[in-house]
Structures are given as structure tokens and as C-alpha cells.
Design a protein around this motif. Structure first.
Motif, PDB file in Angstrom:
ATOM      1  N   TYR A 134      12.429  13.194 -36.295  1.00  0.00           N
ATOM      2  CA  TYR A 134      11.203  13.982 -36.422  1.00  0.00           C
ATOM      3  C   TYR A 134      11.299  15.261 -35.577  1.00  0.00           C
ATOM      4  O   TYR A 134      10.300  15.813 -35.142  1.00  0.00           O
ATOM      5  CB  TYR A 134       9.982  13.159 -35.966  1.00  0.00           C
ATOM      6  N   GLU A 135      12.541  15.708 -35.358  1.00  0.00           N
ATOM      7  CA  GLU A 135      12.768  16.777 -34.392  1.00  0.00           C
ATOM      8  C   GLU A 135      12.254  18.137 -34.849  1.00  0.00           C
ATOM      9  O   GLU A 135      12.192  19.073 -34.066  1.00  0.00           O
ATOM     10  CB  GLU A 135      14.265  16.874 -34.061  1.00  0.00           C
ATOM     11  N   HIS A 136      11.879  18.276 -36.135  1.00  0.00           N
ATOM     12  CA  HIS A 136      11.409  19.572 -36.612  1.00  0.00           C
ATOM     13  C   HIS A 136       9.902  19.581 -36.908  1.00  0.00           C
ATOM     14  O   HIS A 136       9.407  20.500 -37.538  1.00  0.00           O
ATOM     15  CB  HIS A 136      12.191  19.985 -37.867  1.00  0.00           C
ATOM     16  N   GLN A 137       9.190  18.559 -36.468  1.00  0.00           N
ATOM     17  CA  GLN A 137       7.765  18.490 -36.778  1.00  0.00           C
ATOM     18  C   GLN A 137       6.893  19.137 -35.706  1.00  0.00           C
ATOM     19  O   GLN A 137       5.688  19.171 -35.836  1.00  0.00           O
ATOM     20  CB  GLN A 137       7.336  17.030 -36.994  1.00  0.00           C
ATOM     21  N   GLY A 138       7.503  19.646 -34.672  1.00  0.00           N
ATOM     22  CA  GLY A 138       6.719  20.269 -33.621  1.00  0.00           C
ATOM     23  C   GLY A 138       6.335  19.279 -32.543  1.00  0.00           C
ATOM     24  O   GLY A 138       6.112  18.100 -32.815  1.00  0.00           O
ATOM     25  N   SER A 139       6.273  19.749 -31.316  1.00  0.00           N
ATOM     26  CA  SER A 139       5.900  18.904 -30.176  1.00  0.00           C
ATOM     27  C   SER A 139       4.489  19.240 -29.724  1.00  0.00           C
ATOM     28  O   SER A 139       4.079  20.401 -29.711  1.00  0.00           O
ATOM     29  CB  SER A 139       6.873  19.130 -29.013  1.00  0.00           C
ATOM     30  N   SER A 140       3.743  18.212 -29.349  1.00  0.00           N
ATOM     31  CA  SER A 140       2.388  18.415 -28.830  1.00  0.00           C
ATOM     32  C   SER A 140       2.438  18.591 -27.319  1.00  0.00           C
ATOM     33  O   SER A 140       3.133  17.844 -26.625  1.00  0.00           O
ATOM     34  CB  SER A 140       1.499  17.213 -29.169  1.00  0.00           C
ATOM     35  N   VAL A 141       1.703  19.582 -26.841  1.00  0.00           N
ATOM     36  CA  VAL A 141       1.530  19.784 -25.403  1.00  0.00           C
ATOM     37  C   VAL A 141       0.028  19.790 -25.140  1.00  0.00           C
ATOM     38  O   VAL A 141      -0.700  20.644 -25.654  1.00  0.00           O
ATOM     39  CB  VAL A 141       2.168  21.107 -24.927  1.00  0.00           C
ATOM     40  N   PHE A 142      -0.441  18.843 -24.349  1.00  0.00           N
ATOM     41  CA  PHE A 142      -1.866  18.717 -24.054  1.00  0.00           C
ATOM     42  C   PHE A 142      -2.123  19.174 -22.627  1.00  0.00           C
ATOM     43  O   PHE A 142      -1.445  18.732 -21.690  1.00  0.00           O
ATOM     44  CB  PHE A 142      -2.305  17.257 -24.226  1.00  0.00           C
ATOM     45  N   VAL A 143      -3.103  20.062 -22.472  1.00  0.00           N
ATOM     46  CA  VAL A 143      -3.461  20.603 -21.157  1.00  0.00           C
ATOM     47  C   VAL A 143      -4.913  20.236 -20.867  1.00  0.00           C
ATOM     48  O   VAL A 143      -5.818  20.552 -21.654  1.00  0.00           O
ATOM     49  CB  VAL A 143      -3.294  22.141 -21.115  1.00  0.00           C
ATOM     50  N   TYR A 144      -5.128  19.556 -19.729  1.00  0.00           N
ATOM     51  CA  TYR A 144      -6.478  19.154 -19.324  1.00  0.00           C
ATOM     52  C   TYR A 144      -6.692  19.643 -17.901  1.00  0.00           C
ATOM     53  O   TYR A 144      -6.014  19.214 -16.962  1.00  0.00           O
ATOM     54  CB  TYR A 144      -6.610  17.630 -19.390  1.00  0.00           C
ATOM     55  N   THR A 145      -7.638  20.561 -17.745  1.00  0.00           N
ATOM     56  CA  THR A 145      -7.872  21.133 -16.420  1.00  0.00           C
ATOM     57  C   THR A 145      -9.246  21.787 -16.392  1.00  0.00           C
ATOM     58  O   THR A 145      -9.871  21.995 -17.444  1.00  0.00           O
ATOM     59  CB  THR A 145      -6.783  22.167 -16.069  1.00  0.00           C
ATOM     60  N   HIS A 146      -9.735  22.119 -15.195  1.00  0.00           N
ATOM     61  CA  HIS A 146     -10.991  22.853 -15.064  1.00  0.00           C
ATOM     62  C   HIS A 146     -10.900  24.168 -15.830  1.00  0.00           C
ATOM     63  O   HIS A 146      -9.907  24.890 -15.706  1.00  0.00           O
ATOM     64  CB  HIS A 146     -11.297  23.155 -13.593  1.00  0.00           C
ATOM     65  N   ASP A 147     -11.913  24.462 -16.634  1.00  0.00           N
ATOM     66  CA  ASP A 147     -11.933  25.740 -17.339  1.00  0.00           C
ATOM     67  C   ASP A 147     -12.132  26.860 -16.328  1.00  0.00           C
ATOM     68  O   ASP A 147     -12.922  26.727 -15.394  1.00  0.00           O
ATOM     69  CB  ASP A 147     -13.069  25.752 -18.376  1.00  0.00           C
ATOM     70  N   GLN A 148     -11.386  27.938 -16.494  1.00  0.00           N
ATOM     71  CA  GLN A 148     -11.462  29.061 -15.565  1.00  0.00           C
ATOM     72  C   GLN A 148     -10.991  30.334 -16.244  1.00  0.00           C
ATOM     73  O   GLN A 148     -10.399  30.285 -17.326  1.00  0.00           O
ATOM     74  CB  GLN A 148     -10.616  28.784 -14.319  1.00  0.00           C
ATOM     75  N   SER A 149     -11.256  31.454 -15.609  1.00  0.00           N
ATOM     76  CA  SER A 149     -10.876  32.743 -16.182  1.00  0.00           C
ATOM     77  C   SER A 149      -9.365  32.809 -16.382  1.00  0.00           C
ATOM     78  O   SER A 149      -8.586  32.311 -15.563  1.00  0.00           O
ATOM     79  CB  SER A 149     -11.328  33.884 -15.254  1.00  0.00           C
ATOM     80  N   ASN A 150      -8.969  33.426 -17.489  1.00  0.00           N
ATOM     81  CA  ASN A 150      -7.559  33.688 -17.810  1.00  0.00           C
ATOM     82  C   ASN A 150      -6.741  32.429 -18.064  1.00  0.00           C
ATOM     83  O   ASN A 150      -5.513  32.497 -18.094  1.00  0.00           O
ATOM     84  CB  ASN A 150      -6.881  34.519 -16.712  1.00  0.00           C
ATOM     85  N   LEU A 151      -7.397  31.294 -18.253  1.00  0.00           N
ATOM     86  CA  LEU A 151      -6.651  30.057 -18.483  1.00  0.00           C
ATOM     87  C   LEU A 151      -5.836  30.134 -19.775  1.00  0.00           C
ATOM     88  O   LEU A 151      -4.652  29.790 -19.808  1.00  0.00           O
ATOM     89  CB  LEU A 151      -7.614  28.868 -18.542  1.00  0.00           C
TER      90      LEU A 151
END
Length: 330
Positions: A134-151
């Protein structure tokens, strides 16, 4: 959209024929254009249309029913992993309906598990490993953090610096002011990150360092545009509209894809002191269609005509300039 498409197709049998014809046509016309990411998009269209044709074109599921079904499936997966129902429900109460409408139950499961097991104030970065095949299906990257300017600007700039191309992004802000951002990315050669522990650690470390100080995100690196994209020089279009309920500003951008395009848009947002509270990012071959929910530095909707015109003009100028650098004209 699925309902309109289902009406045009008419029957499940014709849908199957159309699906097979489309796969064959793309591969016969340009085999290099076909990859696992595009295959997964087409599969999603087929699956949702097939379900609606089976249910009845006019019998759209109610939003509340759809959310309840997604939650039920995700809850079952999480309980199997040994998590407590009350902890899951408490966390989900902080998420709005949009999160459950825009994510599948398996996504919600591993993201919820990661959040509940995260006991640090540092940004949480999750990158599930993709199995071989499944190497061409794209990888998921999940980011969970306090919302802030320029995030958003800092995140997409970090991806660009890492040599990752963003194929899809779902940016959502929770009721507790946390950012729930899911990116689908590919390496520069079109492959997914895959089960590469060293590469995953490198990406996590770089993102955590960048997001710990988003106001000082790195400068953009100029990368060579693939020759096939250089033949396209679509006139960029930028549209701002204000919704009444909820009161928010929606910014839609259509442009020709270029390496680092999203990072360039993010940098422009930072320069204009704009906050991003939501986004839908989509890449279709040489074309990108991106939609953002933006706010001013006070978190308010942008209603002044002069401010809207300034934003549109700045973005069109940046997009035109980026396109003119490497476009090939007959």
C-alpha cells in the motif's frame, strides 16, 4: 455531490462498468498518472455511490444518523483496545460534528487512542505505518495541539522542508481550542512514508520542534517543478465569502499545483496575520482546489471589503508569481 452523481449513473451495474472503464482509460492514456492515492479516491467515490444507489438515491442518510453510526463503529474498535467508554465520550464531547463527518471510524479510532494516551503538553504527532503493498496510497500525519497563530503556516512549511507533498488536509478546531489536523502526504517520488521507523521519527521530531515555536517557522526551500506540471499555467482564482451562521469567512483557492504551493499560501497567511480554523485541501493532477476558514488576528470573521480585497490581491499576486517562474508556454 454523491447524490447528483448517483442520479446520472442510474444503476449499480452501470456504476461498476463506469468504474472499470475509468481505471482502464486512465491507465491506457497515461499509466504514470495512476497511483494508489488516486485509486483510493476513485474507490471512495464508487463505494459511497454504490451505497446510495442500494439505499435509494432520494434516501440520503440524516447527518445525525451518519454521525451516530460512525461513532458507534469507532467506539467498538476503541473498547476492543481496552479504552474506557467514559474517557472516549468525554473527549468526543469536545469535538464538533464536522470531525465525525469528515473522518472514517478507523481514523477516529487511532486518533482518539493516541490523544488519550498522550500525557504531555507537547504537540502530538501520529503517523501510522503503512503495510507493504500500500506504499502509494499516501501516509496520514495527524497533528493534535493547542490552536495558535501561524500553526497552519508552520506545519505546511515543515512538510515542505521535509520533502513531503500534501495531497489532502482536514483542518478542524475543537471546542476546547485544540487543532485536529489530518494530512495525507507523499514523498517527492510519489511513494508513501511506509514502515520506515527512522523516517517517521525524523518527521515527528521536525514537526514537534517546528510547532513548539510556530512563529519562527523555517524559510521555504525552492524545489524543481516536474516538467509535466510546467506545461500547465492555470490562472489562479481566489474567492472570499462570509457565512452568517456560523459567522465565519471562507476562502476558496483554485490554482495550478507546484512544489511548496501550500507552504507559500501558508506563508502569505502569516504575513497577512490571518488565522486558519479549518481547511479542505484537494489535489487533482495539476490542479489544486483548497478551501479555508480564516479569521483576523482577533479570531473574528473578515467583513471589511477593503480587507477582503487586500487578501485576494496578495494571494493572486503570489500565485501568479510562483506560476510564472517555471511555466512553459508554447
Amino acid at each position: 455531490m454523491i447524490q447528483d452523481f448517483a442520479r446520472r449513473v442510474g444503476t449499480r451495474e452501470r456504476l461498476k462498468y463506469l468504474y472499470l472503464l475509468t481505471v482502464a482509460d486512465i491507465n491506457a492514456t497515461n499509466p504514470g498518472l495512476w497511483n494508489g492515492w488516486r485509486a483510493s479516491l476513485l474507490q471512495q467515490l464508487f463505494s459511497q455511490t454504490h451505497q446510495l444507489l442500494k439505499r435509494g438515491v432520494d434516501n440520503l442518510p440524516e447527518m445525525n444518523e451518519q454521525i451516530a453510526n460512525t461513532k458507534q463503529r469507532a467506539m467498538a474498535l476503541l473498547i476492543e483496545q481496552g479504552l474506557k467508554e467514559e474517557d472516549i465520550s468525554y473527549l468526543w464531547d469536545q469535538f464538533n460534528d464536522e470531525y465525525f463527518l469528515r473522518h472514517q471510524s478507523d481514523e477516529i479510532s487511532w486518533q482518539t487512542e493516541g490523544i488519550l494516551q498522550h500525557d504531555s503538553e507537547e504537540p502530538l504527532i501520529l503517523i501510522p505505518e503503512i503495510a507493504d503493498g500500500y506504499e502509494h496510497q499516501g501516509s496520514s500525519v495527524f497533528v493534535y495541539t493547542h490552536d495558535q497563530s501561524n500553526l497552519f503556516a508552520a506545519t505546511v512549511a515543515a512538510f515542505h522542508q521535509l520533502g513531503l507533498a500534501i495531497q489532502d488536509a482536514r483542518i478542524i478546531t475543537s471546542r476546547s481550542n485544540y487543532s485536529l489536523d489530518t494530512y495525507t502526504v507523499l514523498e517527492e517520488d510519489g511513494s508513501a512514508i511506509g514502515p520506515n521507523a527512522e523516517r517517521i521519527l525524523d518527521i515527528k521530531t521536525h514537526l514537534q520542534n517546528t510547532l513548539s515555536a510556530p512563529d519562527t517557522f523555517p524559510d521555504l526551500i525552492r524545489r524543481r517543478t516536474p516538467r509535466q506540471l510546467r506545461y500547465f499555467n492555470r490562472e489562479p482564482a481566489v474567492l472570499i465569502s462570509n457565512q452568517i451562521e456560523p459567522r465565519q469567512t471562507v476562502l476558496d483557492i483554485t490554482a495550478t499545483d507546484r512544489p511548496g504551493l501550500l507552504a507559500l499560501i501558508g506563508k502569505t497567511f502569516a504575513r497577512l496575520d490571518l488565522q486558519v480554523h479549518g481547511a479542505k485541501i484537494a489535489t487533482f493532477g495539476e490542479k489544486v482546489e483548497d478551501s479555508f476558514i480564516i479569521a483576523d488576528h482577533n479570531g473574528e470573521a473578515i467583513q471589511e471589503a477593503a480587507s477582503c480585497n487586500e487578501i485576494c490581491s496578495a494571494l493572486i499576486h503570489v500565485l501568479r508569481e510562483a506560476s510564472s517562474h517555471d511555466a512553459i508556454t508554447p
